[in-house]
Design a protein around this motif. Sequence first.
Motif, PDB file in Angstrom:
ATOM      1  N   TRP A 287     -10.605  -2.651 -30.738  1.00 12.73           N
ATOM      2  CA  TRP A 287     -10.847  -3.601 -31.567  1.00 12.73           C
ATOM      3  C   TRP A 287     -12.001  -4.183 -30.957  1.00 12.73           C
ATOM      4  N   ARG A 288     -12.984  -4.911 -32.102  1.00 13.45           N
ATOM      5  CA  ARG A 288     -14.005  -5.772 -31.685  1.00 13.45           C
ATOM      6  C   ARG A 288     -14.431  -6.541 -32.301  1.00 13.45           C
ATOM      7  N   LYS A 289     -15.280  -8.112 -32.239  1.00 15.78           N
ATOM      8  CA  LYS A 289     -15.176  -8.946 -33.303  1.00 15.78           C
ATOM      9  C   LYS A 289     -16.612  -8.704 -33.551  1.00 15.78           C
ATOM     10  N   ASN A 290     -16.253  -9.024 -35.051  1.00 14.69           N
ATOM     11  CA  ASN A 290     -18.056  -8.994 -36.425  1.00 14.69           C
ATOM     12  C   ASN A 290     -18.494 -10.026 -35.980  1.00 14.69           C
ATOM     13  N   ALA A 291     -19.217  -9.440 -36.892  1.00 18.45           N
ATOM     14  CA  ALA A 291     -20.518 -11.224 -36.384  1.00 18.45           C
ATOM     15  C   ALA A 291     -20.182 -12.245 -37.111  1.00 18.45           C
ATOM     16  N   ALA A 292     -18.583 -12.721 -38.054  1.00 20.95           N
ATOM     17  CA  ALA A 292     -18.322 -13.230 -38.327  1.00 20.95           C
ATOM     18  C   ALA A 292     -17.418 -13.978 -36.859  1.00 20.95           C
ATOM     19  N   GLY A 293     -17.034 -13.429 -36.147  1.00 18.39           N
ATOM     20  CA  GLY A 293     -16.460 -13.648 -34.780  1.00 18.39           C
ATOM     21  C   GLY A 293     -15.053 -13.568 -35.475  1.00 18.39           C
ATOM     22  N   ARG A 294     -14.491 -12.924 -36.218  1.00 20.22           N
ATOM     23  CA  ARG A 294     -13.366 -11.838 -36.564  1.00 20.22           C
ATOM     24  C   ARG A 294     -13.132 -10.549 -36.380  1.00 20.22           C
ATOM     25  N   TRP A 295     -11.980 -10.775 -35.737  1.00 16.57           N
ATOM     26  CA  TRP A 295     -11.391  -9.029 -35.295  1.00 16.57           C
ATOM     27  C   TRP A 295     -11.369  -8.117 -36.172  1.00 16.57           C
ATOM     28  N   VAL A 296     -11.851  -6.828 -35.644  1.00 15.40           N
ATOM     29  CA  VAL A 296     -11.947  -5.435 -36.556  1.00 15.40           C
ATOM     30  C   VAL A 296     -11.337  -4.744 -35.851  1.00 15.40           C
ATOM     31  N   VAL A 297     -10.751  -4.191 -36.568  1.00 17.71           N
ATOM     32  CA  VAL A 297     -10.622  -3.066 -35.974  1.00 17.71           C
ATOM     33  C   VAL A 297     -10.689  -1.402 -36.132  1.00 17.71           C
ATOM     34  N   ARG A 298     -11.680  -0.467 -35.929  1.00 15.71           N
ATOM     35  CA  ARG A 298     -11.126   1.074 -36.244  1.00 15.71           C
ATOM     36  C   ARG A 298     -10.090   1.825 -35.524  1.00 15.71           C
ATOM     37  N   GLU A 299     -10.123   2.340 -36.737  1.00 20.18           N
ATOM     38  CA  GLU A 299      -8.755   3.247 -36.797  1.00 20.18           C
ATOM     39  C   GLU A 299      -8.558   4.668 -36.466  1.00 20.18           C
ATOM     40  N   VAL A 300      -8.975   5.689 -35.729  1.00 17.05           N
ATOM     41  CA  VAL A 300      -9.012   6.848 -35.470  1.00 17.05           C
ATOM     42  C   VAL A 300      -7.827   7.042 -35.858  1.00 17.05           C
ATOM     43  N   ASP A 301      -6.745   8.495 -36.445  1.00 17.67           N
ATOM     44  CA  ASP A 301      -6.061   9.703 -36.535  1.00 17.67           C
ATOM     45  C   ASP A 301      -6.298  10.328 -35.821  1.00 17.67           C
ATOM     46  N   VAL A 302      -5.435  10.835 -35.364  1.00 19.23           N
ATOM     47  CA  VAL A 302      -5.423  12.464 -34.201  1.00 19.23           C
ATOM     48  C   VAL A 302      -4.669  12.828 -34.196  1.00 19.23           C
TER      49      VAL A 302
END
Length: 103
Positions: A87-102
Motif C-alpha cells: 500500500w502507498r498513497k498516490n499523488a492525489a493522497g488516496r491509498w492504492v494497492v499493488r497486488e502481487v500474486d505468488v
Amino acid sequence: MSTPTQRSLKLLRERGYLAQVVERWNPHARIRQDLFGIVDVLGIADEVVAVQTTSASNLSARLAKIADSEALPILRRAGVRILVHGWRKNAAGRWVVREVDVS
C-alpha cells in the motif's frame, strides 16, 4: 489512519470475500505473529485467499519472506491463492494497492 491490514481487509470484503485478520499479537514477545508465518488476512469466497499486507516500500521484503517460507509449497498444493498487498498513497493522497500474486 488505517493500517495496511485494515485496508486489505476492507478491499477483500468489497470484493465479496468473507475476510478475517489472522495475525495475532504475542504480548510476551511483543510482536505480531502471522498465520503460518506469512498470512495477515484470510479471505474465503469461491476460493481461499491468503494475504500478506505491508507498505509499498516493504513489498520486496515480504515477497522474499514468503519465498523462504516452509508453508508456501503446502499452501500452493492446497490451492490457496497467495497475495501480497503493498500500500502507498498516490499523488492525489488516496491509498492504492499493488497486488502481487505468488500462488
